[in-house]
Structures are given as C-alpha cells and as structure tokens.
Write an enzyme that holds these catalytic residues in place. Structure first.
Site, short mmCIF file in Angstrom:
data_model
loop_
_atom_site.label_atom_id
_atom_site.label_comp_id
_atom_site.label_asym_id
_atom_site.label_seq_id
_atom_site.Cartn_x
_atom_site.Cartn_y
_atom_site.Cartn_z
N GLU A 171 0.87 -1.08 -0.13
CA GLU A 171 0.01 -0.33 -0.03
C GLU A 171 0.58 1.45 -0.16
O GLU A 171 1.38 1.31 0.91
CB GLU A 171 -0.87 0.30 0.79
CG GLU A 171 -2.31 0.35 1.01
CD GLU A 171 -3.11 -0.36 -0.02
OE1 GLU A 171 -3.11 -0.11 -1.45
OE2 GLU A 171 -3.42 -1.34 0.38
N HIS A 172 0.59 2.23 -0.61
CA HIS A 172 1.16 3.56 -1.42
C HIS A 172 2.34 3.37 -1.56
O HIS A 172 3.78 3.92 -1.37
CB HIS A 172 1.33 4.40 0.02
CG HIS A 172 -0.22 4.93 0.53
ND1 HIS A 172 -0.79 5.66 0.06
CD2 HIS A 172 -1.26 4.59 1.11
CE1 HIS A 172 -1.32 6.54 0.27
NE2 HIS A 172 -2.21 5.24 0.89
N ASP B 73 3.04 1.94 -4.85
CA ASP B 73 2.76 2.10 -6.32
C ASP B 73 3.62 3.65 -6.78
O ASP B 73 4.53 3.45 -7.46
CB ASP B 73 1.51 2.20 -6.76
CG ASP B 73 0.48 3.17 -6.54
OD1 ASP B 73 0.57 4.34 -4.66
OD2 ASP B 73 -0.62 2.82 -6.80
N SER C 170 -13.79 4.57 -9.23
CA SER C 170 -13.18 5.27 -10.80
C SER C 170 -11.92 4.38 -11.87
O SER C 170 -12.15 4.56 -12.95
CB SER C 170 -12.33 6.83 -9.92
OG SER C 170 -11.55 6.22 -9.60
N ASP D 77 -4.13 0.88 -9.24
CA ASP D 77 -6.33 0.77 -9.22
C ASP D 77 -6.31 0.18 -10.60
O ASP D 77 -6.86 -1.00 -10.96
CB ASP D 77 -6.94 1.83 -8.48
CG ASP D 77 -6.56 1.91 -7.49
OD1 ASP D 77 -5.31 1.71 -6.83
OD2 ASP D 77 -7.08 3.82 -6.67
C1 GLA Z 1 -5.32 4.75 -4.19
C2 GLA Z 1 -4.27 4.76 -4.82
C3 GLA Z 1 -3.77 3.88 -5.88
C4 GLA Z 1 -2.79 3.58 -4.03
C5 GLA Z 1 -3.43 3.54 -2.93
C6 GLA Z 1 -2.92 3.11 -2.03
O1 GLA Z 1 -5.82 3.47 -4.37
O2 GLA Z 1 -5.21 5.57 -6.06
O3 GLA Z 1 -2.81 4.67 -6.57
O4 GLA Z 1 -1.58 4.36 -4.30
O5 GLA Z 1 -4.57 4.60 -2.67
O6 GLA Z 1 -1.69 1.87 -2.12
#
Ligand code: GLA
Length: 382
Positions: free
Chosen positions: A44-45, A47, A133, A177
């Site tokens: 998570e976070h 990317d 989205s 996503d």
């Molecule tokens: C949201 C963002 C993704 C990613 C996540 C955290 O979903 O759209 O790009 O950064 O948060 O992992």
C-alpha cells in the site's frame, strides 16, 4: 456469444447497461465492455514509490455500452440516472470526467479517438476504496481502443488511464488501481513491480486452503483523503530527494533522515516492499495461510508510520484479529474505505459478527461485509 474470459456477473451488469443505452439513445450499442474494481492484498502506497503491489480484481464491474457518435454523450445509471452531452472533451466534470478524461488521455497518448455515446452501469461500491473510478476509466478505455481500432498493450493502457486520473480528474494517484483493473486474471493475485509494470500472476485459491477473505467496507466516508494522499506523496518525494534517490524504493534499508515524520513514511515504504516480496514468495510455495502476519504488520505500519488508517478501519482490523482472523489490514488509500481479513472459512461468520459488533459498540457505521473472489480483469463482454 460472450468472450471466453467474460465473467458471468459482468454479463448480467452488461445487460443493464445495454438496456439503459437503448432507452436513452434509442439504438443498439456497438459493443459492451467491463472493467472490475479491486482489493490490494498487500503493498500500500508503494506504487508511486516505484515499489511492489499485489492486487486482485473483485467481481464488481463498471460496464460500458458504447457506439461511435457525432458528439460526446455520457449516460450513467447511477442514482436516478443522468446524461451529460458535450461537443468537445474540454471541461467535463463530475462522474463523466472519468470517461471524458480517458478519451482525452488516449488522444494525448497518440491513440486518436472520436466521439462516442456511452451508457455506464457499475456495481463497484462507490467511495469504498475499491477503485470504482479506475473501473470506469478502464471500461471506456478498452471500449474506445476497440471501436477506434487501436491495439494498446495493457500496461501502457494502465498508464493512459492513470494519466486521465492525474491530469484530467486531478487526483494525484499511482498506477495500482488501473493496472489491477486491466491486468488482473481470474483466480489469481497479481504481483507487480510499479517501476516497469512487470508482473506475475500467482494462483490464489483460498477455498482449497480452507480459507476465506472478507472485505469489510466500513461505510465511512473518505475524510481529507485527497489532501492527505497528496501530503504523503510529497513526504515520500522529499525523503527521496534528501537521500539522492529517484524513488524511495531505492533508499538503503537503514537510511536515516533528520525529520522523524519523513523517517516514518520511509520506513513504511521500505518495510512494505519487503512484506510484498515475502507474501509473493509464500504464495508461490502455496503457503497462503502463512501470509496473515504480513497483512497485519502492513496494517500496523500504515496505522502508525504512514498514518493513513482511521477509527473505522482500526476497529474492523482489531475486531477481526481479536475474533481469530489470521491477518487483517486496511486496503487502498485509507482514511475510510475498506479493510480485508484472511480467515479460516469455518470462523468467517463469527469474525463477521465480531466486526459488526465492534462497530456498533463504538457507534460507527454498520460495515458491509462480503467474501472476496479473484475475478477477471477488464474484457469485452460482447
Ligand atoms: C489509492 C491510489 C493508488 C494507491 C493506493 C494506495 O487507491 O489510487 O494509486 O496509491 O491508494 O496503495
């Protein structure tokens, strides 16, 4: 005949989109395209730090019924239904911005597309952190590519959909996503390196291991999500700058900065990347029951070091673990949205009840809980 990889549920949703198209435009669409929402198992976070992620697609889809047209006409079945018409792709806002923005991003990326009529229907829960989205963007993207005759590599397509989100919609998100929606495969969780979008599909058969994954939509609105998300990105960029690396993925494991907040952000990214690699290694060996501790450690890191959790997410995770979950964590951007819990199938009901009770005790919204299945990525339905 549905395409071989079509999801049966996507097909049902497509019929609704098709019926809406007929009703609003008085004609048959040229085709139907579906793109799913996702959960992120771990990573998570990471990317936007050029790190590792591990999403799988959920069997919730945005479906687009589309035909070429003279002008842009966007219809959504959401709520009472609404239609937006525009002679150009400039200045479209609200939900239709995801569609117009994706067409704009295709044009900008050297894949010219002309106007279409589109009716979208989606059952990806809205505001639940499950990528509703991105599902819209990816459904229209593959539809436009097909109708205007462009063969676009799926990884490149993910970057184009991300461009729509970043530059047209104005949300500073990473590529997780859109990649999940476009590249995930049914029955698999996808390990992806966000530096070059190289990936491996790992079989993800929880039922065979006697396990279930619960998705817990806390039903809590995303609070401050946009500003806080941007602030975390800025922290990571500043930490990388101070260390002289392009992205935190390249920071030395025990690097230290003067600023304690930046240290915490960096520690999350570095340890999270390690956890994704360990999770992928365990899954490769078929040791899925053993990933629980990694999931829980990810949550702890997101809660205390990255500071993107919320009361609702912590309540869900703590209650699931207290009732015997093998592991649990928030998933997605945080600040509300959804958590996941890996549980023995036999204790799923007990754990669901514990999560619901904990929310009631703390006067939080009643969570919506369902069982995850790794579904098919974006595809043409018909
Ligand atoms: C949201 C963002 C993704 C990613 C996540 C955290 O979903 O759209 O790009 O950064 O948060 O992992």
């Amino acid at each position: 005949m549905p395409a071989a990889n079509a999801d049966v549920h996507a097909l049902e949703l497509a019929e609704t989109a098709e019926a809406a198209f007929r009703e609003v435009f008085g004609a048959e669409p040229e085709g139907l395209w579906a793109a799913p929402g996702r959960v992120n198992l771990i990573g998570e976070h990471t990317d936007y730090n050029d790190g590792f992620v591990m999403p799988f697609a959920l069997p919730f889809y945005a479906v687009a019924a589309v035909s070429k047209a003279e002008t842009w006409e966007f219809h959504s079945t959401y709520g009472a239904g609404s239609t937006v018409r525009s002679a150009t792709l400039e200045g479209v806002d609200g939900w239709a911005a995801y569609l117009a923005g994706t067409a704009w991003a295709l044009n900008e990326s050297g894949y010219p597309v002309g106007p279409v009529r589109v009716a979208v229907h989606s059952d990806v829960p809205h505001g639940a952190g499950l990528s509703s989205s991105a599902a819209l963007e990816c459904a229209i993207l593959i539809a436009l590519a097909d109708l205007y005759g462009h063969e676009i590599d799926r990884a490149e397509a993910a970057r184009i959909a991300q461009k729509a989100e970043n530059e047209y919609v104005g949300a500073p998100t990473g590529v997780l996503d859109q990649s999940a929606s476009l590249l995930c495969e049914a029955g698999h969780v996808m390990f992806m390196d966000c530096r070059d979008l190289s990936r491996e599909q790992e079989p993800f058969d929880l039922a065979a291991a006697g396990l279930t994954m619960l998705v817990i939509d806390t039903q809590a609105p995303h609070r401050h999500a946009d500003g806080e998300y941007g602030a975390r990105r800025a922290d990571c960029e500043e930490a990388a700058r101070q260390l002289g690396v392009s992205h935190l993925r390249d920071a030395p494991r025990h690097a230290k900065l003067d600023d304690e907040r930046l240290n915490k952000r960096m520690r999350h990214i570095l340890t999270e990347n390690e956890r994704v690699l360990k999770t992928a290694a365990l899954l490769k060996e078929g040791r899925v029951a053993e990933i629980g501790d990694l999931l829980t450690a990810s949550h702890t890191s997101l809660r205390y070091d990255y500071e993107v959790s919320s009361v609702e997410l912590d309540s869900a995770v703590d209650a699931a673990l207290g009732a015997g979950a093998l592991g649990a964590r928030m998933t997605g951007g945080g600040f509300g949205g959804s958590a996941i819990a890996l549980v023995e199938a036999a204790s799923a009901q007990k754990i669901e009840a514990a999560v619901t009770d904990a929310a009631a005790q703390a006067d939080l919204p009643t969570p919506r809980i369902f069982t995850a299945r790794a579904a098919a990525g974006a595809h043409r339905v018909r």
